[in-house]
Write a protein that holds these residues in place. Structure first.
Motif, PDB file in Angstrom:
ATOM      1  N   MET A 175       0.851  -1.182   0.000  1.00  0.00           N
ATOM      2  CA  MET A 175       0.000   0.000   0.000  1.00  0.00           C
ATOM      3  C   MET A 175       0.892   1.240   0.000  1.00  0.00           C
ATOM      4  SD  MET A 175      -2.905  -1.520   0.078  1.00  0.00           S
ATOM      5  CE  MET A 175      -4.121  -0.273   0.341  1.00  0.00           C
ATOM      6  N   ALA A 176       0.482   2.239  -0.759  1.00  0.00           N
ATOM      7  CA  ALA A 176       1.185   3.520  -0.718  1.00  0.00           C
ATOM      8  C   ALA A 176       0.831   4.193   0.604  1.00  0.00           C
ATOM      9  CB  ALA A 176       0.738   4.401  -1.879  1.00  0.00           C
ATOM     10  N   PRO A 177       1.783   4.907   1.192  1.00  0.00           N
ATOM     11  CA  PRO A 177       1.450   5.607   2.430  1.00  0.00           C
ATOM     12  C   PRO A 177       0.462   6.739   2.138  1.00  0.00           C
ATOM     13  CG  PRO A 177       3.624   6.251   1.658  1.00  0.00           C
ATOM     14  CD  PRO A 177       3.159   5.146   0.757  1.00  0.00           C
ATOM     15  N   THR A 178      -0.242   7.173   3.160  1.00  0.00           N
ATOM     16  CA  THR A 178      -1.166   8.286   2.981  1.00  0.00           C
ATOM     17  C   THR A 178      -0.435   9.627   3.014  1.00  0.00           C
ATOM     18  OG1 THR A 178      -1.651   8.298   5.350  1.00  0.00           O
ATOM     19  CG2 THR A 178      -3.136   7.025   3.915  1.00  0.00           C
ATOM     20  N   PHE A 179       0.799   9.611   3.486  1.00  0.00           N
ATOM     21  CA  PHE A 179       1.664  10.802   3.472  1.00  0.00           C
ATOM     22  C   PHE A 179       3.086  10.336   3.314  1.00  0.00           C
ATOM     23  CE2 PHE A 179       4.406  14.012   5.272  1.00  0.00           C
ATOM     24  CZ  PHE A 179       3.930  15.153   4.687  1.00  0.00           C
ATOM     25  N   PRO A 180       3.850  10.901   2.433  1.00  0.00           N
ATOM     26  CA  PRO A 180       3.573  12.044   1.564  1.00  0.00           C
ATOM     27  C   PRO A 180       2.665  11.645   0.402  1.00  0.00           C
ATOM     28  CG  PRO A 180       5.726  11.154   1.045  1.00  0.00           C
ATOM     29  CD  PRO A 180       5.202  10.376   2.220  1.00  0.00           C
ATOM     30  N   ALA A 181       2.389  12.622  -0.456  1.00  0.00           N
ATOM     31  CA  ALA A 181       1.575  12.365  -1.643  1.00  0.00           C
ATOM     32  C   ALA A 181       2.213  11.232  -2.446  1.00  0.00           C
ATOM     33  CB  ALA A 181       1.487  13.624  -2.502  1.00  0.00           C
ATOM     34  N   THR A 182       1.388  10.468  -3.131  1.00  0.00           N
ATOM     35  CA  THR A 182       1.870   9.296  -3.865  1.00  0.00           C
ATOM     36  C   THR A 182       3.004   9.642  -4.826  1.00  0.00           C
ATOM     37  OG1 THR A 182      -0.304   8.266  -3.686  1.00  0.00           O
ATOM     38  CG2 THR A 182       1.170   7.402  -5.376  1.00  0.00           C
ATOM     39  N   GLU A 183       2.875  10.708  -5.563  1.00  0.00           N
ATOM     40  CA  GLU A 183       3.916  11.087  -6.515  1.00  0.00           C
ATOM     41  C   GLU A 183       5.240  11.345  -5.804  1.00  0.00           C
ATOM     42  OE1 GLU A 183       0.887  12.508  -6.312  1.00  0.00           O
ATOM     43  OE2 GLU A 183      -0.031  11.801  -8.170  1.00  0.00           O
ATOM     44  N   GLN A 184       5.192  12.029  -4.667  1.00  0.00           N
ATOM     45  CA  GLN A 184       6.404  12.315  -3.910  1.00  0.00           C
ATOM     46  C   GLN A 184       6.990  11.027  -3.336  1.00  0.00           C
ATOM     47  OE1 GLN A 184       5.988  15.085  -0.660  1.00  0.00           O
ATOM     48  NE2 GLN A 184       8.174  15.123  -0.267  1.00  0.00           N
ATOM     49  N   TYR A 185       6.144  10.146  -2.833  1.00  0.00           N
ATOM     50  CA  TYR A 185       6.602   8.853  -2.316  1.00  0.00           C
ATOM     51  C   TYR A 185       7.334   8.075  -3.408  1.00  0.00           C
ATOM     52  CZ  TYR A 185       6.353   3.971  -0.845  1.00  0.00           C
ATOM     53  OH  TYR A 185       6.657   2.663  -0.550  1.00  0.00           O
ATOM     54  N   MET A 186       6.744   8.022  -4.592  1.00  0.00           N
ATOM     55  CA  MET A 186       7.364   7.278  -5.687  1.00  0.00           C
ATOM     56  C   MET A 186       8.705   7.900  -6.090  1.00  0.00           C
ATOM     57  SD  MET A 186       5.386   4.689  -6.127  1.00  0.00           S
ATOM     58  CE  MET A 186       5.640   3.970  -7.755  1.00  0.00           C
ATOM     59  N   GLU A 187       8.798   9.222  -6.080  1.00  0.00           N
ATOM     60  CA  GLU A 187      10.067   9.899  -6.364  1.00  0.00           C
ATOM     61  C   GLU A 187      11.102   9.570  -5.286  1.00  0.00           C
ATOM     62  OE1 GLU A 187       9.280  14.095  -6.761  1.00  0.00           O
ATOM     63  OE2 GLU A 187       7.952  13.776  -8.480  1.00  0.00           O
ATOM     64  N   MET A 188      10.664   9.570  -4.025  1.00  0.00           N
ATOM     65  CA  MET A 188      11.575   9.265  -2.920  1.00  0.00           C
ATOM     66  C   MET A 188      12.074   7.823  -3.011  1.00  0.00           C
ATOM     67  SD  MET A 188       9.591  11.275   0.144  1.00  0.00           S
ATOM     68  CE  MET A 188      10.823  11.051   1.428  1.00  0.00           C
ATOM     69  N   ARG A 189      11.199   6.904  -3.386  1.00  0.00           N
ATOM     70  CA  ARG A 189      11.617   5.509  -3.543  1.00  0.00           C
ATOM     71  C   ARG A 189      12.638   5.380  -4.666  1.00  0.00           C
ATOM     72  NH1 ARG A 189       9.306   1.345  -0.222  1.00  0.00           N
ATOM     73  NH2 ARG A 189      11.026   0.264  -1.232  1.00  0.00           N
TER      74      ARG A 189
END
Length: 106
Positions: free
Chosen positions: A76-90
């Motif tokens: 599951m994607a976290p609820t924070f940060p925004a999905t786009e930012q999470y994917m960039e961070m990964r």
């Protein structure tokens, strides 16, 4: 690399055998929502009860599944940060954030 169809299938398997296994028959995958990022795919899903009634209490708390390109498990994607930012961070290796390190405003 994972194709869109493979990502949708992996996301469905994860949701139906994991967090929503007791509601597997209610899970509706939304393949048109699949978005490819450098790190992997995001795929959204909903529950029949939410779709049929519009009742927000029937909506999944976190409706975004991440399917990494490297073959690691869907999650599951976290609820924070925004999905786009999470994917960039990964993709950049900045996940998980280090203690005291804030990406706010980045």
């Amino acid at each position: 690399m994972v194709t869109k169809d493979e990502a949708v299938a992996a996301a469905a398997h994860f949701v139906k055998t994991g967090p929503y296994q007791e509601q597997a028959d209610s899970v509706v995958m939304l393949p048109d929502t699949a978005v490819e990022f450098t790190y992997g795919w995001t795929v959204c899903f909903d529950l029949k009860e939410h779709i049929e009634t519009g009742d927000f209490t029937k909506k999944p708390f976190s409706p975004v599944v991440v399917v990494p390109h490297d073959g690691t498990a869907a999650h599951m994607a976290p609820t924070f940060p925004a999905t786009e930012q999470y994917m960039e961070m990964r993709a950049s290796g900045d996940w998980p954030p280090t203690k005291g390190h804030s990406r706010a405003g980045a």
